[in-house]
Design a protein around this motif. Structure first.
Motif, short mmCIF file in Angstrom:
data_model
loop_
_atom_site.label_atom_id
_atom_site.label_comp_id
_atom_site.label_asym_id
_atom_site.label_seq_id
_atom_site.Cartn_x
_atom_site.Cartn_y
_atom_site.Cartn_z
N GLN A 100 0.86 -1.19 0.00
CA GLN A 100 0.00 0.00 0.00
C GLN A 100 0.89 1.24 0.00
N PRO A 101 0.47 2.30 -0.68
CA PRO A 101 1.32 3.50 -0.75
C PRO A 101 1.26 4.33 0.53
N LEU A 102 2.33 5.07 0.75
CA LEU A 102 2.36 6.07 1.81
C LEU A 102 1.85 7.39 1.23
N THR A 103 1.39 8.28 2.10
CA THR A 103 0.97 9.60 1.65
C THR A 103 2.20 10.44 1.35
N GLU A 104 2.01 11.52 0.65
CA GLU A 104 3.14 12.41 0.34
C GLU A 104 3.76 12.95 1.62
N ALA A 105 2.94 13.29 2.60
CA ALA A 105 3.46 13.81 3.88
C ALA A 105 4.28 12.74 4.60
N GLN A 106 3.83 11.49 4.55
CA GLN A 106 4.58 10.40 5.19
C GLN A 106 5.92 10.19 4.50
N ILE A 107 5.93 10.26 3.18
CA ILE A 107 7.17 10.09 2.42
C ILE A 107 8.14 11.22 2.73
N GLN A 108 7.63 12.45 2.81
CA GLN A 108 8.49 13.58 3.15
C GLN A 108 9.09 13.42 4.54
N SER A 109 8.28 12.96 5.49
CA SER A 109 8.78 12.72 6.84
C SER A 109 9.82 11.60 6.86
N LEU A 110 9.54 10.53 6.13
CA LEU A 110 10.48 9.41 6.05
C LEU A 110 11.81 9.85 5.45
N CYS A 111 11.76 10.61 4.37
CA CYS A 111 12.99 11.11 3.74
C CYS A 111 13.77 12.01 4.68
N SER A 112 13.07 12.84 5.42
CA SER A 112 13.72 13.73 6.37
C SER A 112 14.43 12.93 7.47
N ARG A 113 13.76 11.89 7.97
CA ARG A 113 14.38 11.03 9.00
C ARG A 113 15.58 10.28 8.43
N ALA A 114 15.44 9.76 7.22
CA ALA A 114 16.55 9.03 6.60
C ALA A 114 17.74 9.95 6.38
N ARG A 115 17.48 11.17 5.93
CA ARG A 115 18.55 12.14 5.70
C ARG A 115 19.31 12.42 7.01
N ALA A 116 18.57 12.60 8.09
CA ALA A 116 19.21 12.88 9.39
C ALA A 116 20.12 11.72 9.81
N GLY A 118 23.00 -7.05 -5.59
CA GLY A 118 23.33 -6.05 -6.61
C GLY A 118 22.35 -4.89 -6.57
N ASP A 119 22.33 -4.12 -7.60
CA ASP A 119 21.47 -2.95 -7.71
C ASP A 119 20.07 -3.38 -8.10
N ILE A 120 19.07 -3.04 -7.28
CA ILE A 120 17.69 -3.41 -7.61
C ILE A 120 16.96 -2.24 -8.28
N HIS A 121 17.66 -1.14 -8.53
CA HIS A 121 17.13 0.00 -9.27
C HIS A 121 15.80 0.50 -8.70
N GLY A 122 15.68 0.47 -7.38
CA GLY A 122 14.49 1.01 -6.73
C GLY A 122 13.23 0.19 -6.92
N GLN A 123 13.37 -1.06 -7.35
CA GLN A 123 12.20 -1.90 -7.60
C GLN A 123 11.72 -2.54 -6.30
N PHE A 124 10.61 -2.03 -5.78
CA PHE A 124 10.09 -2.49 -4.50
C PHE A 124 9.74 -3.97 -4.53
N HIS A 125 9.12 -4.42 -5.60
CA HIS A 125 8.73 -5.83 -5.68
C HIS A 125 9.96 -6.75 -5.72
N ASP A 126 11.05 -6.29 -6.36
CA ASP A 126 12.29 -7.06 -6.34
C ASP A 126 12.84 -7.15 -4.91
N LEU A 127 12.75 -6.05 -4.17
CA LEU A 127 13.19 -6.04 -2.78
C LEU A 127 12.37 -7.03 -1.95
N MET A 128 11.06 -7.02 -2.14
CA MET A 128 10.20 -7.95 -1.40
C MET A 128 10.52 -9.41 -1.75
N GLU A 129 10.87 -9.66 -3.01
CA GLU A 129 11.24 -11.02 -3.43
C GLU A 129 12.57 -11.44 -2.78
N LEU A 130 13.51 -10.51 -2.70
CA LEU A 130 14.78 -10.81 -2.00
C LEU A 130 14.51 -11.17 -0.55
#
Length: 83
Positions: free
Chosen positions: A15-31, A50-62
């Motif tokens: 399920q997707p996160l909201t834009e506000a949740q993504i902004q908060s997550l990015c801010s926390r990750a940056r810190a 290796g590089d999964i090129h941002g593919q979420f489903h590939d990450l879930m399969e790993l």
């Protein structure tokens, strides 16, 4: 940390996160990344990926095949493997 656990549960159900949740997550990750060293110790055993090129489903399969974090240690090489 409570928000983070909820976001992880949301993402694990594809399920997707909201834009506000993504902004908060990015801010926390940056810190966190600002405070981290370029070289990090990695506990063995480790699964090198290796590089999964941002593919979420590939990450879930790993995670499905190799085991979920933190039960399995992962090292994602990213662009180092295709440069």
């Amino acid at each position: 940390v409570g928000d983070l656990d909820g976001w992880i549960e949301t993402l694990l159900t594809c399920q997707p996160l909201t834009e506000a949740q993504i902004q908060s997550l990015c801010s926390r990750a940056r810190a966190v990344l600002i405070e981290e060293s370029n070289v990090q110790p990695v506990r063995a055993p480790v699964t090198v990926c290796g590089d999964i090129h941002g593919q979420f489903h590939d990450l879930m399969e790993l995670f499905r095949i190799g085991g979920e974090s933190p039960d399995t240690n992962y090292l994602f090489m990213g662009d180092y493997v295709d440069r």
